[in-house]
Design an enzyme around this catalytic site. Structure first.
Site, PDB file in Angstrom:
ATOM      1  N   ILE A 180      20.930  18.859 -16.304  1.00  0.00           N
ATOM      2  CA  ILE A 180      20.541  19.526 -15.176  1.00  0.00           C
ATOM      3  C   ILE A 180      21.436  19.176 -14.004  1.00  0.00           C
ATOM      4  O   ILE A 180      22.109  19.960 -13.140  1.00  0.00           O
ATOM      5  CB  ILE A 180      19.032  19.286 -14.898  1.00  0.00           C
ATOM      6  CG1 ILE A 180      18.250  19.657 -15.801  1.00  0.00           C
ATOM      7  CG2 ILE A 180      18.893  19.946 -13.279  1.00  0.00           C
ATOM      8  CD1 ILE A 180      16.598  19.295 -15.672  1.00  0.00           C
ATOM      9  N   ASN A 195      23.337   8.778 -21.407  1.00  0.00           N
ATOM     10  CA  ASN A 195      22.992  10.020 -21.889  1.00  0.00           C
ATOM     11  C   ASN A 195      23.764  11.499 -21.768  1.00  0.00           C
ATOM     12  O   ASN A 195      23.376  12.708 -21.700  1.00  0.00           O
ATOM     13  CB  ASN A 195      21.346  10.437 -21.749  1.00  0.00           C
ATOM     14  CG  ASN A 195      20.912  11.679 -22.830  1.00  0.00           C
ATOM     15  OD1 ASN A 195      21.250  11.727 -24.045  1.00  0.00           O
ATOM     16  ND2 ASN A 195      20.005  12.494 -22.419  1.00  0.00           N
ATOM     17  N   SER A 217       8.399  16.504 -12.549  1.00  0.00           N
ATOM     18  CA  SER A 217       8.422  17.109 -13.944  1.00  0.00           C
ATOM     19  C   SER A 217       6.949  17.954 -13.556  1.00  0.00           C
ATOM     20  O   SER A 217       5.854  17.055 -13.180  1.00  0.00           O
ATOM     21  CB  SER A 217       8.338  16.540 -15.053  1.00  0.00           C
ATOM     22  OG  SER A 217       7.911  17.039 -16.181  1.00  0.00           O
ATOM     23  N   TYR A 267       6.395   8.424 -20.207  1.00  0.00           N
ATOM     24  CA  TYR A 267       7.442   9.146 -19.063  1.00  0.00           C
ATOM     25  C   TYR A 267       6.870   9.694 -18.017  1.00  0.00           C
ATOM     26  O   TYR A 267       7.428   9.523 -16.750  1.00  0.00           O
ATOM     27  CB  TYR A 267       8.203  10.235 -20.166  1.00  0.00           C
ATOM     28  CG  TYR A 267       8.893  11.342 -19.512  1.00  0.00           C
ATOM     29  CD1 TYR A 267      10.119  10.842 -18.858  1.00  0.00           C
ATOM     30  CD2 TYR A 267       8.381  12.606 -19.408  1.00  0.00           C
ATOM     31  CE1 TYR A 267      10.556  11.806 -17.988  1.00  0.00           C
ATOM     32  CE2 TYR A 267       8.897  13.531 -18.809  1.00  0.00           C
ATOM     33  CZ  TYR A 267      10.146  13.363 -18.003  1.00  0.00           C
ATOM     34  OH  TYR A 267      10.902  14.341 -17.264  1.00  0.00           O
ATOM     35  N   LYS A 299       7.114   9.540 -13.393  1.00  0.00           N
ATOM     36  CA  LYS A 299       7.422  10.598 -12.500  1.00  0.00           C
ATOM     37  C   LYS A 299       6.174  10.603 -11.650  1.00  0.00           C
ATOM     38  O   LYS A 299       6.407  10.465 -10.423  1.00  0.00           O
ATOM     39  CB  LYS A 299       7.406  12.087 -13.421  1.00  0.00           C
ATOM     40  CG  LYS A 299       8.274  12.290 -14.245  1.00  0.00           C
ATOM     41  CD  LYS A 299       9.708  12.076 -13.320  1.00  0.00           C
ATOM     42  CE  LYS A 299      11.106  12.556 -14.250  1.00  0.00           C
ATOM     43  NZ  LYS A 299      12.383  12.218 -13.631  1.00  0.00           N
TER      44      LYS A 299
HETATM   45  P1  NAD Z   1      19.823  13.972 -19.043  1.00  0.00           P
HETATM   46  O1  NAD Z   1      19.688  12.971 -19.780  1.00  0.00           O
HETATM   47  O2  NAD Z   1      20.705  15.206 -19.243  1.00  0.00           O
HETATM   48  O3  NAD Z   1      20.424  13.624 -17.487  1.00  0.00           O
HETATM   49  C1  NAD Z   1      20.047  12.187 -17.001  1.00  0.00           C
HETATM   50  C2  NAD Z   1      21.210  11.449 -16.662  1.00  0.00           C
HETATM   51  O4  NAD Z   1      20.805  10.397 -16.053  1.00  0.00           O
HETATM   52  C3  NAD Z   1      22.124  11.070 -17.878  1.00  0.00           C
HETATM   53  O5  NAD Z   1      23.592  11.788 -17.609  1.00  0.00           O
HETATM   54  C4  NAD Z   1      22.115   9.717 -18.038  1.00  0.00           C
HETATM   55  O6  NAD Z   1      23.369   9.334 -18.450  1.00  0.00           O
HETATM   56  C5  NAD Z   1      21.669   9.211 -16.402  1.00  0.00           C
HETATM   57  N1  NAD Z   1      21.074   8.014 -16.466  1.00  0.00           N
HETATM   58  C6  NAD Z   1      19.822   7.602 -17.085  1.00  0.00           C
HETATM   59  N2  NAD Z   1      19.497   6.430 -16.574  1.00  0.00           N
HETATM   60  C7  NAD Z   1      20.276   5.984 -15.661  1.00  0.00           C
HETATM   61  C8  NAD Z   1      20.903   4.885 -15.003  1.00  0.00           C
HETATM   62  N3  NAD Z   1      19.966   3.703 -14.821  1.00  0.00           N
HETATM   63  N4  NAD Z   1      21.742   4.710 -14.154  1.00  0.00           N
HETATM   64  C9  NAD Z   1      22.779   5.727 -13.993  1.00  0.00           C
HETATM   65  N5  NAD Z   1      22.513   7.062 -14.763  1.00  0.00           N
HETATM   66  C10 NAD Z   1      21.540   6.949 -15.745  1.00  0.00           C
HETATM   67  O7  NAD Z   1      18.468  14.990 -18.474  1.00  0.00           O
HETATM   68  P2  NAD Z   1      18.213  16.104 -17.845  1.00  0.00           P
HETATM   69  O8  NAD Z   1      17.551  17.070 -18.762  1.00  0.00           O
HETATM   70  O9  NAD Z   1      19.515  16.546 -17.045  1.00  0.00           O
HETATM   71  O10 NAD Z   1      17.208  15.538 -16.591  1.00  0.00           O
HETATM   72  C11 NAD Z   1      17.496  15.291 -15.279  1.00  0.00           C
HETATM   73  C12 NAD Z   1      16.343  14.737 -14.663  1.00  0.00           C
HETATM   74  O11 NAD Z   1      15.327  15.822 -14.554  1.00  0.00           O
HETATM   75  C13 NAD Z   1      15.438  13.451 -15.297  1.00  0.00           C
HETATM   76  O12 NAD Z   1      14.913  12.550 -14.328  1.00  0.00           O
HETATM   77  C14 NAD Z   1      14.488  14.157 -16.193  1.00  0.00           C
HETATM   78  O13 NAD Z   1      13.281  13.301 -16.192  1.00  0.00           O
HETATM   79  C15 NAD Z   1      14.261  15.365 -15.157  1.00  0.00           C
HETATM   80  N6  NAD Z   1      13.260  16.548 -15.812  1.00  0.00           N
HETATM   81  C16 NAD Z   1      13.929  16.878 -16.821  1.00  0.00           C
HETATM   82  C17 NAD Z   1      13.069  18.043 -17.716  1.00  0.00           C
HETATM   83  C18 NAD Z   1      13.929  18.737 -18.837  1.00  0.00           C
HETATM   84  O14 NAD Z   1      13.250  19.520 -19.388  1.00  0.00           O
HETATM   85  N7  NAD Z   1      15.176  18.615 -18.975  1.00  0.00           N
HETATM   86  C19 NAD Z   1      12.005  18.489 -17.222  1.00  0.00           C
HETATM   87  C20 NAD Z   1      11.612  17.796 -15.970  1.00  0.00           C
HETATM   88  C21 NAD Z   1      12.277  16.792 -15.384  1.00  0.00           C
HETATM   89  C1  UD1 Z   2       8.123  18.352 -23.456  1.00  0.00           C
HETATM   90  C2  UD1 Z   2       7.226  17.262 -22.808  1.00  0.00           C
HETATM   91  C3  UD1 Z   2       7.305  17.191 -21.410  1.00  0.00           C
HETATM   92  C4  UD1 Z   2       8.505  16.998 -20.775  1.00  0.00           C
HETATM   93  C5  UD1 Z   2       9.162  18.389 -21.174  1.00  0.00           C
HETATM   94  C6  UD1 Z   2      10.541  18.340 -20.753  1.00  0.00           C
HETATM   95  C7  UD1 Z   2       5.725  16.519 -24.967  1.00  0.00           C
HETATM   96  C8  UD1 Z   2       4.517  16.737 -25.340  1.00  0.00           C
HETATM   97  N1  UD1 Z   2       6.095  17.173 -23.640  1.00  0.00           N
HETATM   98  O1  UD1 Z   2       7.372  19.674 -22.825  1.00  0.00           O
HETATM   99  O2  UD1 Z   2       6.285  15.918 -20.959  1.00  0.00           O
HETATM  100  O3  UD1 Z   2       8.419  17.136 -19.311  1.00  0.00           O
HETATM  101  O4  UD1 Z   2       9.240  18.283 -22.388  1.00  0.00           O
HETATM  102  O5  UD1 Z   2      11.350  17.201 -21.178  1.00  0.00           O
HETATM  103  O6  UD1 Z   2       6.738  16.093 -25.443  1.00  0.00           O
HETATM  104  N2  UD1 Z   2       8.122  23.451 -30.110  1.00  0.00           N
HETATM  105  C9  UD1 Z   2       8.358  23.622 -31.391  1.00  0.00           C
HETATM  106  N3  UD1 Z   2       8.958  22.964 -32.306  1.00  0.00           N
HETATM  107  C10 UD1 Z   2       9.906  22.000 -31.903  1.00  0.00           C
HETATM  108  C11 UD1 Z   2      10.073  21.778 -30.353  1.00  0.00           C
HETATM  109  C12 UD1 Z   2       8.963  22.398 -29.594  1.00  0.00           C
HETATM  110  O7  UD1 Z   2       7.409  24.518 -31.819  1.00  0.00           O
HETATM  111  O8  UD1 Z   2      10.587  21.671 -32.527  1.00  0.00           O
HETATM  112  C13 UD1 Z   2       7.175  23.883 -29.090  1.00  0.00           C
HETATM  113  C14 UD1 Z   2       6.270  22.997 -28.444  1.00  0.00           C
HETATM  114  O9  UD1 Z   2       4.857  22.851 -29.368  1.00  0.00           O
HETATM  115  C15 UD1 Z   2       5.790  23.570 -27.060  1.00  0.00           C
HETATM  116  C16 UD1 Z   2       7.086  24.274 -26.791  1.00  0.00           C
HETATM  117  O10 UD1 Z   2       7.918  24.511 -28.122  1.00  0.00           O
HETATM  118  O11 UD1 Z   2       4.904  24.423 -27.276  1.00  0.00           O
HETATM  119  C17 UD1 Z   2       7.981  23.758 -25.663  1.00  0.00           C
HETATM  120  O12 UD1 Z   2       8.127  22.303 -26.334  1.00  0.00           O
HETATM  121  P1  UD1 Z   2       9.181  21.495 -25.387  1.00  0.00           P
HETATM  122  O13 UD1 Z   2      10.561  22.129 -25.196  1.00  0.00           O
HETATM  123  O14 UD1 Z   2       9.246  20.039 -26.301  1.00  0.00           O
HETATM  124  O15 UD1 Z   2       8.880  21.209 -24.134  1.00  0.00           O
HETATM  125  P2  UD1 Z   2       7.121  20.717 -23.613  1.00  0.00           P
HETATM  126  O16 UD1 Z   2       6.410  20.173 -24.856  1.00  0.00           O
HETATM  127  O17 UD1 Z   2       6.650  21.834 -22.825  1.00  0.00           O
END
Ligand code: NAD
Ligand code: UD1
Length: 339
Positions: free
Chosen positions: A12, A35, A124, A148, A152
């Site tokens: 992101i 990561n 989240s 996790y 948040k």
């Molecule tokens: P990501 O893992 O791609 O990005 C997170 C970045 O943080 C990585 O580049 C990692 O190297 C860095 N990082 C982790 N710990 C660190 C530290 N101690 N010091 C410096 N850098 C550090 O994840 P993302 O999907 O881009 O998510 C970004 C944020 O959004 C996260 O906080 C995540 O929890 C939140 N979020 C993500 C999702 C999703 O589905 N991707 C959903 C809801 C919230």
């Molecule tokens: C998951 C996390 C949530 C987190 C979010 C973003 C869980 C229980 N929830 O959400 O806390 O904020 O990711 O990181 O892990 N699915 C399949 N097959 C797969 C993978 C997923 O069927 O191999 C389905 C899941 O059952 C779900 C949907 O796809 O119905 C979305 O799944 P996913 O992308 O993992 O997101 P969340 O479960 O919504």
């Protein structure tokens, strides 16, 4: 504005950096690369013409973080650094609490010391736990199902308390629903090194030829086709939501909380269909038992962000699938070229 983006080389974060640069903000990226990869910044340069200043630093390292603030005067911070794998957080809670909480505490201390008053935090929809109904709005009851999620929740609490105590602070807590998709260039997107837990990165690995098929977790949910329903949001829309939040902070709004989602739910099968259509081939899948902790259905009420930030998603599921497939095929081609 001069903006520090923590986690800025992540999935992101890299899209947020692109949008910031496009809006003429000055960007400084901090990441420990736990990561992600620094080469993401080369892709950012290809897209925007600018390679932002980068600090490879761990947010747990107070001295390193302090140095970044000493060398720069930031107008705002977008804090996205953190660990995000739900399953891993259950196995290694201490790692998650330490990384995700200490990083925010260290950041808040630096912001206080150096007089930076504006913060956007990546929260989240996971803080809603199992929502009682959908659409879910920002005043819904909060509850979490894993460490996790609790990180948040606790970060939200910490930042709210800081904001309450210091009326000159402005904090936006952004509750993301399910970010998927990639930049239209195909140069940045989500591609974890290990086997993904989440739906979209798993489908990307199948398209890249790295995994054979996907297990659909549960087909007996109380949803139209029996598979889980989620609110998928294009990562570029999500990134634009951060710029809208920064603009809001500039009005001295104090603490604000917004859902970032589209307000529409799609089932797992609908997502697989959209990706198959964009790929031009059927994604192989089979049904498997429900995954522990999964909810049948939830999607956002995005009206508050719409009303107060003027934020509205532009991309639909087909756009998300098209850009994900483009990213997967671009990555596959680059890998083949390097072999
Ligand atoms: P990501 O893992 O791609 O990005 C997170 C970045 O943080 C990585 O580049 C990692 O190297 C860095 N990082 C982790 N710990 C660190 C530290 N101690 N010091 C410096 N850098 C550090 O994840 P993302 O999907 O881009 O998510 C970004 C944020 O959004 C996260 O906080 C995540 O929890 C939140 N979020 C993500 C999702 C999703 O589905 N991707 C959903 C809801 C919230
Ligand atoms: C998951 C996390 C949530 C987190 C979010 C973003 C869980 C229980 N929830 O959400 O806390 O904020 O990711 O990181 O892990 N699915 C399949 N097959 C797969 C993978 C997923 O069927 O191999 C389905 C899941 O059952 C779900 C949907 O796809 O119905 C979305 O799944 P996913 O992308 O993992 O997101 P969340 O479960 O919504």
């Amino acid at each position: 504005m001069k903006v520090l983006v923590t986690g800025g080389t992540g999935y992101i974060g890299s899209h947020v950096v692109v949008e910031l640069i496009k809006q003429n903000h000055e960007c400084v990226v901090l990441d420990n690369l736990s990561n992600s990869n620094e080469s993401v910044l080369d892709s950012v340069k290809k897209i925007t013409g600018i390679r932002p200043t980068f600090y490879k630093a761990d947010m747990l390292d107070k001295a390193a973080l302090g140095k970044v603030f000493e060398q720069n005067k930031f107008d705002a911070v977008i804090h996205m650094a953190g660990f995000k794998a739900v399953g891993e957080s259950v196995e290694k809670p201490l790692l998650y609490y330490r990384n995700n909480l200490d990083s925010t505490l260290n950041l808040a201390l630096c912001m206080k010391k150096y007089g930076c008053k504006n913060l956007v935090f990546s929260s989240s929809a996971t803080v809603y736990g199992k929502p009682e109904s959908s659409p879910v709005n920002e005043s819904a009851k909060l509850s979490c199902a894993n460490p996790y999620g609790w990180t948040k929740f606790m970060n939200e609490r910490i930042l709210s308390d800081i904001c309450n105590a210091d009326k000159s602070m402005n904090v936006a807590l952004l509750r993301y629903f399910n970010p998927i998709g990639a930049h239209e260039s195909g140069l940045i997107g989500e591609n974890p090194n290990d086997i993904p837990n989440n739906l979209a990165p798993y489908l990307i690995k199948i398209i890249m030829g790295e995994l054979p098929k996907i297990n659909v977790f549960g087909n007996d949910y109380d949803t139209p086709d029996g598979t889980g329903v989620r609110d998928y949001i294009h990562v570029v829309d999500l990134a634009k939501g951060h710029i809208a939040a920064l603009n809001k902070l500039a009005t001295n709004c104090g603490l604000v909380i917004y859902n970032l989602g589209t307000g529409k739910g799609y089932s797992v099968l609908e997502v697989i269909d959209a990706f198959s259509h964009a790929w031009g081939k059927q994604i192989p899948y089979s049904f498997a038992p429900r995954r522990a902790g999964d909810v049948d259905l939830y999607f956002a009420d995005p009206s508050k962000a719409n009303r107060e930030l003027g934020f509205k998603c532009e991309y639909n599921l087909d756009d998300m699938a098209r850009d994900s497939v483009n990213f997967a095929l671009t990555l596959k081609k680059a890998r083949q070229k390097n072999q």
